[in-house]
Design an enzyme around this catalytic site. Structure first.
Site: not given
Ligand SMILES: Cc1ncc(COP(=O)(O)O)c(C=O)c1O
Lengths: 142, 398
Positions: B112, B189, B192, B215, B353
């Site tokens: 991401h 990270d 998910q 999430k 993203c």
């Molecule tokens: C794998 C992953 N990392 C990071 C994020 C970023 O999360 P947030 O937008 O809650 O900071 C997301 C959210 O879409 C994600 O799916």
């Protein structure tokens, strides 16, 4: 125009868009136009000689509304002077934003006259115009 | 299952965008309202009863989160605004201070943006290099490929535990073991993974983990930064201000508090932190194993039906989470999403993203269904019915 006819025109331009390729010779102005809120992203190339639009081509990925709108725009703008083209674009802008406009001028682009009902797609229909307007504005000044 | 717990599900929608954000159970919403209606005071300022209660509730969530991920110490839990902020704090607050020119940071092309751009920034500012662990033919990360990508210059490996496009679970525990044998830090990270599988940070032995409450059936605007205590102690706060300082008289004499308070400057997102305790309670009550089992069942149910539709290409046939990414031949992903929206079905279209993944898959944009345990077989049936008929999609997408 009834909805079925509109749909057919849009689909036809989506499936067989005009001039979806890079220019075949040099001298085109290029502009990228992308929607921040979605994933439409097009490069538009314009050939302007003596303030007349000689050719327009495009590349990129976008939704059915953006692609068809680009194709219809190309069909309607080639051969126009920069000034005429800008008037056309203003007119299209007005239609999309529910202001008074001259429908005769827009020809096939009238297929989007109901698009204001789908807020998220207004910017799709207008996408190619946003790009080309930038280029044309420059030529008007010169 | 448990549909009655979610007020959003009383609306006439089919929600398949759980990877973007999850729905919230009533208990979470009630907890937040209770704070605003009954003890709406600031935290860390407990001179009166309701403020004291805020402190207690706020710290109770920290405790719950620590236990939920099996952190050694509740002080290893820092509240942030989300995964994004957590990852930025890790990169800029910790690694920027120890990174050296030519050090290497290993990520993958399916990360991401929030697990790419902070590392790009380090590369731009400190002359280190971001490198990619090659993905296998299913776009998965294997330990073997990690081993191949590691060089004597590798300092950091930063990976999603589960990616948001492919949905594969990375072998983090094995990667951590190998990395630590080579003095490499591992950042996970967990955006998910935390909502869908059991995550035990001590078992994984990762150095840092980032995740988002929204999430995890929790409130928006809140995330967690987990770090091993001795590492967090060296993470420099990006924000300075109230709550996090012990005393200050002049630029030369600033004394900061200990972690985690040091890393939570200013008035925090009190309502969300307090309400997040109910998300954790909720997940504990159902059990992560059960959630995972249910979501895998739903995934298999969906994939079995999708593969039978000739005009559909599934990008991630193999994955161990509720994420299914696909395309309808010759139809732009966004148009399919518009079409489904007409039937109140929420799916995501785009690159999700993960903008550099297209270099591997040769597909720029896709449709993503991300399932949660409260989705049902009949919702999936409805989706399949709508996708089966390509002419209908063509006709109704505009
Ligand atoms: C794998 C992953 N990392 C990071 C994020 C970023 O999360 P947030 O937008 O809650 O900071 C997301 C959210 O879409 C994600 O799916």
């Amino acid at each position: 125009m009834d909805d079925e006819v509109k749909r057919e025109i849009i689909l036809e331009h989506y499936q067989n868009p005009l001039h979806r390729h890079k220019p075949e010779k040099d001298g085109y102005e290029k502009v990228n136009t992308a929607n921040q809120s979605c994933i439409d992203n097009l490069d538009i190339y314009v050939d302007i000689q003596d303030k007349i639009i000689k050719d327009i081509t495009f590349t990129g990925e976008a939704c059915a509304i953006s692609i068809s709108s680009t194709s219809i725009m190309i069909q309607n703008l080639i051969g126009k002077t920069v000034k005429e083209a800008l008037e056309y674009i203003d007119n299209f802008d007005k239609m999309i934003n529910e202001k008074e406009y001259n429908a005769d001028l827009l020809k096939d682009a009238n297929v989007y006259d109901n698009i204001y009902k789908q807020n998220s797609r207004k910017s799709c229909a207008f996408l190619p115009y946003r790009g080309i307007r930038e280029i044309l504005a420059k030529y008007l000044e010169e | 299952m448990n549909r009655e717990d979610f007020p959003m599900l009383k609306n006439d929608i089919i929600y398949f965008d759980n990877g973007a954000t999850s729905l919230k159970p009533k208990t979470v919403i009630d907890k937040m309202v209770d704070y605003y209606e009954n003890y709406s005071a600031n935290a860390h300022r407990g001179d009166y009863d309701i403020s004291y209660k805020v402190d207690m509730e706020y710290e109770k969530t920290r405790d719950l989160v620590a236990k939920f991920i099996n952190a050694q110490d509740k002080e290893e839990i820092v509240f942030t605004s989300g995964t994004t902020e957590s990852l930025n704090m890790i990169a800029t607050g910790f690694f920027a201070n120890i990174i050296e020119p030519n050090d290497e940071i290993l990520i993958t092309t399916s990360e991401h943006a929030s697990n790419v751009l902070p590392w790009f920034r380090l590369e731009n500012e400190y002359g280190c290099h971001v490198k990619y662990i090659p993905l296998d033919s299913n776009y998965h990360v294997t330990l073997d490929n990690v081993k191949k990508a590691v060089t004597p210059q590798t300092k950091i490996i930063s990976l999603a535990h589960i990616t948001n496009v492919i949905g594969d679970i990375r072998p983090i525990k094995e990667i951590c073991k190998f990395a630590h044998e080579h003095d490499i830090f591992v950042v996970v990270d967990g955006a998910q993974s935390l909502p869908h599988i059991k995550v035990d940070v001590q078992d994984l032995d990762c150095d840092f983990t980032a995740f988002s409450a929204h999430k995890m059936y929790g409130p928006t605007g809140l995330g967690v930064l987990y770090g091993k205590k001795e590492l967090l102690d060296n993470l420099e706060p990006i924000n300075l201000g109230g709550g996090m300082n012990e005393s200050f008289d002049s630029p030369m004499e600033i004394i900061l508090k200990d972690v985690p308070t040091r890393l939570e400057a200013g008035t925090p997102n009190i309502a969300s932190v307090i309400a997040f305790s109910e998300s954790i309670n909720y997940l504990n009550k159902i059990g992560m194993d059960k959630i995972n089992e249910r979501e895998l069942h739903l995934r298999n149910y969906l994939v079995e039906k999708l593969v039978k539709i000739p005009h559909i290409d599934i990008i991630n046939l193999e994955a161990d989470s509720g994420i299914v990414t696909f395309n309808v031949n010759d139809i732009f992903a966004q148009d399919v999403a518009y079409y489904l929206n007409k039937y109140n079905i929420c799916v995501r279209a785009g690159n999700h993203c993960a903008k550099i993944l297209k270099n591997n898959t040769n597909v720029n944009n896709t449709i993503r269904v991300s399932l949660a345990f409260y989705n049902t077989e009949s919702e999936i049936d409805m989706l399949i019915e709508l996708l089966k008929d390509k002419d209908k999609i063509m006709k109704e997408m505009i």
